[in-house]
Design an enzyme around this catalytic site. Structure first.
Site, mmCIF file in Angstrom:
data_model
loop_
_atom_site.group_PDB
_atom_site.id
_atom_site.type_symbol
_atom_site.label_atom_id
_atom_site.label_comp_id
_atom_site.label_asym_id
_atom_site.label_seq_id
_atom_site.Cartn_x
_atom_site.Cartn_y
_atom_site.Cartn_z
ATOM 1 N NE ARG A 106 26.876 76.091 -19.595
ATOM 2 C CZ ARG A 106 26.515 77.272 -19.060
ATOM 3 N NH1 ARG A 106 27.075 78.362 -19.460
ATOM 4 N NH2 ARG A 106 25.535 77.305 -18.164
ATOM 5 C CB CYS A 148 28.641 79.257 -23.545
ATOM 6 S SG CYS A 148 29.195 78.702 -21.963
ATOM 7 C CG ASP A 207 28.287 79.637 -11.046
ATOM 8 O OD1 ASP A 207 27.050 79.673 -11.001
ATOM 9 O OD2 ASP A 207 28.923 79.132 -11.986
ATOM 10 C CE LYS A 237 23.720 84.556 -14.301
ATOM 11 N NZ LYS A 237 23.555 83.421 -15.202
ATOM 12 C CG ASN A 238 22.638 81.202 -12.102
ATOM 13 O OD1 ASN A 238 22.406 81.931 -13.073
ATOM 14 N ND2 ASN A 238 23.838 80.715 -11.840
ATOM 15 N NE ARG A 250 24.826 86.559 -20.142
ATOM 16 C CZ ARG A 250 24.989 85.277 -20.427
ATOM 17 N NH1 ARG A 250 26.077 84.855 -21.026
ATOM 18 N NH2 ARG A 250 24.061 84.389 -20.092
#
Ligand code: EPZ
Length: 421
Positions: free
Chosen positions: A123, A118, A307, A22-23, A399
């Site tokens: 952030r 978030c 993560d 995803k990143n 997500r």
């Protein structure tokens, strides 16, 4: 809202194909803004954030075609008609701020909603803005929007980031690719996703070197061709399955993952007591006996990735002794702790440190997902817990994890999605 029902007690066994990261996919999709031509991206993961990115590109007027059954995305860059990334999209996905660099580079202006905070922290995007200003952009913030202009276009510069921010590195590298002249960007992030973005930019004709090291050099070019790139595999997804294997006392092989992306976390898994086998494009984690407590601190790559913190914390609930986990990247990334404690874990928090006492026998309960990686840790906790665990608010999970319940089912895990009445 959807929820997951997880029934624990079965060791996970088998192999699982790791999806595109995803990143890596998000910045790479935004990089297609840099070209007026057609771009092809392969191995894109089926994720809510990818859909949101498509909506942002559509809002800019670019034509996107997602043939997700074969994980391919086409973006036609010739039809850019807007320079605004709207609030209702940016608030659902803060990575939309990555349109800033490409829009400024291509059109000399950008209007992007401030992402807002978030779950895991404030952030801010100050590093992004100050780096882009060094290339000649100027910004004002009004009504919750960032307005950026580069009247005379972007000019190459020497830039030093105050912190190796992943997003700021991505924004500045994308902008520098079309700037006039050369740039040297110091103290950049070295994550594998940065390396993948640069590889994708190189297929467009970008002149970039140094990716994966703290200094990236860019020679701007007048225009970029369409991209033709396949997304690198997701190291965070792989870590989730490897932790699940050891936590459920099983054996799982993550297929299609490059072990060089995971040196530090794999060393930690071995220190914990997992038997780790590495091949060119797979990693196997096997439970071979009692697990040991360890201590680690999250850091920018090549340090321990933030993560993966929640997944390793969950694994450490079954390790003998007290483990300490220090989170240095985000200020509020322990929201999974009270949820894990509801399952019987014994975790206490002191400042930015979590102390995990083990081994504890987990037992099923109703828990709530709080952010993407935390929700994945609740799934593996549920697979190790006695009885049934219900996980609510799993939109967080959708997500960033593609078909997670199907992948766990292939490994013998009992994870069923239900709709909350
Ligand atoms: C990326 O976020 C990832 N997201 C995050 O993954 C990941 O946790 C993070 O990098 C760190 O590896 C994507 O790639 C889409 P940062 P990013 O800029 O770029 C502070 C997930 O679960 N900071 O490296 O936002 C920031 O507040 C997500 O997939 C500033 O202060 O991370 C944080 O404390 C979660 N000012 C630290 O730096 C800025 O201008 C690291 O942030 C930018 C960042």
């Amino acid at each position: 809202m959807d929820l997951l029902k997880v029934t624990g007690g079965t060791p996970l066994h088998g192999s699982v194909q790791i999806s595109g990261a995803k990143n890596a996919a998000l910045p790479i999709l935004f990089a297609t803004i840099l070209s007026k031509k057609k771009s092809i991206i392969r191995n894109a993961p089926l994720l809510a954030d990818i859909n949101t990115t498509q909506k942002v590109l559509d809002a800019l007027g670019l034509k996107t075609l997602f043939t997700l059954e074969n994980h391919q995305i086409e973006v036609d860059g010739s039809t850019l008609t807007s320079i605004e990334a709207p609030y209702d999209l940016v608030r659902t996905m803060r990575a939309s701020v990555l349109v800033l660099g490409p829009l400024l580079a291509r059109t000399g202006e950008a209007k992007v909603s401030l992402p807002g905070g978030c779950a895991i922290g404030a952030r801010p995007v100050d590093f992004h803005l100050s780096a882009l200003e060094k290339l000649g952009a100027s910004f004002k913030i009004e009504g919750g929007y960032i307005y950026g202009i580069a009247k005379n276009g972007l000019k190459g510069a020497i830039i030093s980031l105050p912190f190796p921010s992943v997003g700021a590195t991505e924004n500045i590298v994308m902008a520098a690719a079309l700037a006039e002249g050369s740039s040297e960007i110091q103290n950049v992030a070295c994550e594998p996703e940065i390396v993948d973005l640069v590889r994708a930019l190189r297929t467009m004709g970008a002149k970039i070197s140094g990716e994966g090291t703290p200094i990236i050099k860019v020679t701007g070019v007048p225009e970029l061709q369409g991209m033709n790139h396949s997304i690198a595999p997701d190291r965070v997804e792989a870590a989730t399955f490897l932790c699940g294997a050891l936590l459920t006392k099983g054996k799982v092989t993550a297929l299609g993952i490059d072990q060089s992306y995971m040196k530090y976390p794999l060393d930690v898994l071995e220190r914990i007591g997992g038997k780790i086998t590495r091949t060119e494009n797979s990693i196997t984690a096997e439970y071979v006996g009692e697990l040991n407590s360890v201590h680690f601190t999250t850091e920018p790559f090549p340090g321990f990735p933030t993560d993966m913190q929640a997944q390793f914390m969950t694994l450490l609930t079954s390790a003998k002794g007290t483990s300490t986990i220090t989170e240095t990247i985000f200020e509020n990334r322990f929201m999974h702790v009270p949820e894990l404690n509801r399952l019987g874990a014994k975790i206490s928090i002191k400042g930015n440190q979590a102390l995990v006492d083990g081994p504890t026998a987990l037992s099923g309960a109703i828990v709530m997902a709080t952010d993407l990686r935390a929700s994945a840790s609740l799934v593996i906790a549920g697979l190790a817990a006695k009885g049934e665990t219900t996980i609510r608010r799993i939109y967080h999970l959708d997500r960033g994890y593609e078909q997670l319940e199907q992948k766990f089912a292939l490994l013998g895990g009992n994870v069923v999605r239900e709709f909350e009445k």
